[in-house]
Structures are given as structure tokens and as C-alpha cells.
Design a protein around this motif. Sequence first.
Motif, PDB file in Angstrom:
ATOM      1  N   SER A  49       0.755  -1.118   0.033  1.00 37.91           N
ATOM      2  CA  SER A  49      -0.250  -0.008   0.015  1.00 37.91           C
ATOM      3  C   SER A  49       0.697   1.427   0.067  1.00 37.91           C
ATOM      4  N   GLU A  60       0.711   4.100  -3.163  1.00 36.98           N
ATOM      5  CA  GLU A  60       0.722   5.539  -2.915  1.00 36.98           C
ATOM      6  C   GLU A  60       1.703   6.238  -3.760  1.00 36.98           C
ATOM      7  N   LYS A  96       1.017   6.262  -7.232  1.00 34.52           N
ATOM      8  CA  LYS A  96       0.116   7.299  -7.669  1.00 34.52           C
ATOM      9  C   LYS A  96       0.478   8.585  -7.507  1.00 34.52           C
TER      10      LYS A  96
END
Length: 149
Positions: A131, A135, A138
Motif C-alpha cells: 500500500s 501510494e 499514484k
Amino acid sequence: MAKTKIVVIQMKELIYTAIFAGLGILLILLLIFMFFPSGKDSETTSATTETAKYNPGIYNSQIELGDSTLNLEVVVDTDQIKSVSFINLEDSVTTMYPLVKPSLETIEKELVKGTAIDDIPLSDKSKYTESLLIEGIKAALDKAVTNPV
């Protein structure tokens, strides 16, 4: 009285004149079609820019992991992600965080296949690491998006 004049035009001259006039008109039409832009070209370029998700290029982001900063590099094409990798990954980071590199390789495989970044399945073993990497990806993709929403 006025004398009438008779002008004799030979058929050969008429044929030559018609041929040269036709060739002249064809030449003018050819020049017009060659040098004036058609409406189709502008429509196709606007259509390709509308369908493009990303500006092609290499985009970077940084991830804070403990005391270390990881530099993440994302290579994108107009419509897909080509690769995701670390830049100058130190051995001390891979020693302290052994799941970082395999997690990034798993995420990269999914992204290159065409899976949306929000649809990538997270494994139970490295959920936090994956995760964190997502991030970072992104953040890099936010720089690459053509039409930010």
C-alpha cells in the motif's frame, strides 16, 4: 457595308486547348488539396489527445520508509504503464526492509498487464509495504495524467 469575316478554327486546335485547360484545372485542384489542411486531420489529433491517459515520459516520486527515502520511477506511455522501478536502491534498505523489492515487482507485473492501480490485489504478507508503494506510484502518476480531474 461591313464585310463579314470568317474565322476558321481547326478541330486539332480545339482538342489541344481542351486538354491543356483540363490539365490546368487538375493541377490547381491538386495544389489546393495538398497545401490546405483538411478537417479530418484536426479531428483525429483531438481524438487521440482525448483518449490519452498520460503524457508519455518518466516520472519520479519519493517514499519515506523509516529513516530512508526511496526514489520511485514510473515509465508511462500514452495509455499504459510500462515499468515501475527504484532508483539507486541501497543494500541497507533491502536488508532492513526485505519485502520492498519483491512487492514492487508484483505490483509492476499487475500494472504492466493493464490492471488499474486501485484494483491491484494486496497480499497478506506485505499489505503495508504494497500500500505504501501504491501510494508512491499514484503520486508519480498524478504528475503524468493528461487531464487532471
